[in-house]
Design a protein around this motif. Structure first.
Motif, PDB file in Angstrom:
ATOM      1  N   LEU A  15     -52.658 -45.249  20.510  1.00 51.00           N
ATOM      2  CA  LEU A  15     -52.274 -43.909  20.055  1.00 51.00           C
ATOM      3  C   LEU A  15     -52.099 -42.956  21.238  1.00 51.00           C
ATOM      4  CD1 LEU A  15     -54.541 -43.561  16.917  1.00 51.00           C
ATOM      5  CD2 LEU A  15     -52.043 -43.552  16.923  1.00 51.00           C
ATOM      6  N   SER A  16     -52.992 -43.040  22.198  1.00 53.15           N
ATOM      7  CA  SER A  16     -52.875 -42.181  23.383  1.00 53.15           C
ATOM      8  C   SER A  16     -51.570 -42.436  24.126  1.00 53.15           C
ATOM      9  CB  SER A  16     -54.061 -42.403  24.315  1.00 53.15           C
ATOM     10  OG  SER A  16     -55.249 -41.971  23.704  1.00 53.15           O
ATOM     11  N   THR A  17     -51.207 -43.706  24.255  1.00 49.76           N
ATOM     12  CA  THR A  17     -49.947 -44.068  24.902  1.00 49.76           C
ATOM     13  C   THR A  17     -48.764 -43.542  24.102  1.00 49.76           C
ATOM     14  OG1 THR A  17     -50.945 -46.041  25.863  1.00 49.76           O
ATOM     15  CG2 THR A  17     -48.550 -46.019  25.700  1.00 49.76           C
ATOM     16  N   ALA A  18     -48.832 -43.687  22.789  1.00 46.59           N
ATOM     17  CA  ALA A  18     -47.742 -43.219  21.926  1.00 46.59           C
ATOM     18  C   ALA A  18     -47.609 -41.697  21.968  1.00 46.59           C
ATOM     19  CB  ALA A  18     -47.965 -43.696  20.488  1.00 46.59           C
ATOM     20  N   ILE A  19     -48.720 -40.994  22.048  1.00 46.45           N
ATOM     21  CA  ILE A  19     -48.687 -39.530  22.147  1.00 46.45           C
ATOM     22  C   ILE A  19     -47.986 -39.116  23.439  1.00 46.45           C
ATOM     23  CG2 ILE A  19     -50.107 -37.457  22.477  1.00 46.45           C
ATOM     24  CD1 ILE A  19     -52.194 -38.867  20.600  1.00 46.45           C
ATOM     25  N   ALA A  20     -48.352 -39.758  24.534  1.00 46.98           N
ATOM     26  CA  ALA A  20     -47.725 -39.438  25.824  1.00 46.98           C
ATOM     27  C   ALA A  20     -46.220 -39.699  25.771  1.00 46.98           C
ATOM     28  CB  ALA A  20     -48.376 -40.247  26.934  1.00 46.98           C
ATOM     29  N   LYS A  21     -45.827 -40.798  25.166  1.00 46.63           N
ATOM     30  CA  LYS A  21     -44.406 -41.139  25.048  1.00 46.63           C
ATOM     31  C   LYS A  21     -43.684 -40.107  24.182  1.00 46.63           C
ATOM     32  CE  LYS A  21     -42.562 -44.796  25.803  1.00 46.63           C
ATOM     33  NZ  LYS A  21     -41.759 -45.402  26.853  1.00 46.63           N
ATOM     34  N   ALA A  22     -44.275 -39.717  23.072  1.00 46.04           N
ATOM     35  CA  ALA A  22     -43.657 -38.728  22.184  1.00 46.04           C
ATOM     36  C   ALA A  22     -43.481 -37.393  22.906  1.00 46.04           C
ATOM     37  CB  ALA A  22     -44.502 -38.551  20.920  1.00 46.04           C
ATOM     38  N   ARG A  23     -44.454 -37.012  23.700  1.00 39.73           N
ATOM     39  CA  ARG A  23     -44.339 -35.767  24.468  1.00 39.73           C
ATOM     40  C   ARG A  23     -43.211 -35.854  25.492  1.00 39.73           C
ATOM     41  NH1 ARG A  23     -50.776 -34.850  24.977  1.00 39.73           N
ATOM     42  NH2 ARG A  23     -51.038 -33.710  23.031  1.00 39.73           N
ATOM     43  N   ARG A  24     -43.112 -37.009  26.181  1.00 43.46           N
ATOM     44  CA  ARG A  24     -42.032 -37.180  27.165  1.00 43.46           C
ATOM     45  C   ARG A  24     -40.660 -37.138  26.499  1.00 43.46           C
ATOM     46  NH1 ARG A  24     -45.540 -41.060  29.290  1.00 43.46           N
ATOM     47  NH2 ARG A  24     -44.351 -42.776  28.381  1.00 43.46           N
ATOM     48  N   LEU A  25     -40.594 -37.617  25.261  1.00 46.85           N
ATOM     49  CA  LEU A  25     -39.328 -37.621  24.525  1.00 46.85           C
ATOM     50  C   LEU A  25     -39.081 -36.304  23.783  1.00 46.85           C
ATOM     51  CD1 LEU A  25     -39.474 -41.241  23.083  1.00 46.85           C
ATOM     52  CD2 LEU A  25     -37.995 -40.402  24.931  1.00 46.85           C
ATOM     53  N   ASN A  26     -39.974 -35.335  23.993  1.00 49.76           N
ATOM     54  CA  ASN A  26     -39.872 -34.025  23.362  1.00 49.76           C
ATOM     55  C   ASN A  26     -39.849 -34.142  21.830  1.00 49.76           C
ATOM     56  OD1 ASN A  26     -39.802 -31.233  23.363  1.00 49.76           O
ATOM     57  ND2 ASN A  26     -37.570 -31.142  23.436  1.00 49.76           N
ATOM     58  N   LEU A  27     -40.820 -34.878  21.314  1.00 51.98           N
ATOM     59  CA  LEU A  27     -40.972 -35.059  19.870  1.00 51.98           C
ATOM     60  C   LEU A  27     -42.316 -34.447  19.445  1.00 51.98           C
ATOM     61  CD1 LEU A  27     -39.821 -38.779  19.649  1.00 51.98           C
ATOM     62  CD2 LEU A  27     -38.487 -36.757  19.007  1.00 51.98           C
TER      63      LEU A  27
END
Length: 60
Positions: A15-27
């Motif tokens: 989940l932490s990895t997915a949160i970081a990815k979502a933030r980088r993708l501006n989601l």
């Protein structure tokens, strides 16, 4: 065989990895939803630890 604690820790890391990815993708909505899931997993880990501590104290 993985324990519930191991599985919760793995889920937390994912989940932490997915949160970081979502933030980088501006989601931001996705990041928020994933953050709420992370809170739930963190609480489950805390509850599990508290339950284990209670068991150790009653035996000691």
């Amino acid at each position: 065989m993985a324990t519930r604690e191991d599985e919760l820790r793995e889920l937390s890391a994912s989940l932490s990895t997915a949160i970081a990815k979502a933030r980088r993708l501006n989601l931001p909505t996705s990041a928020y939803i994933l953050s709420m899931a992370l809170v739930e997993v963190s609480r489950a880990l805390t509850d599990l630890a508290d339950h284990q501590d209670d068991g150790e104290q009653s035996r000691g």
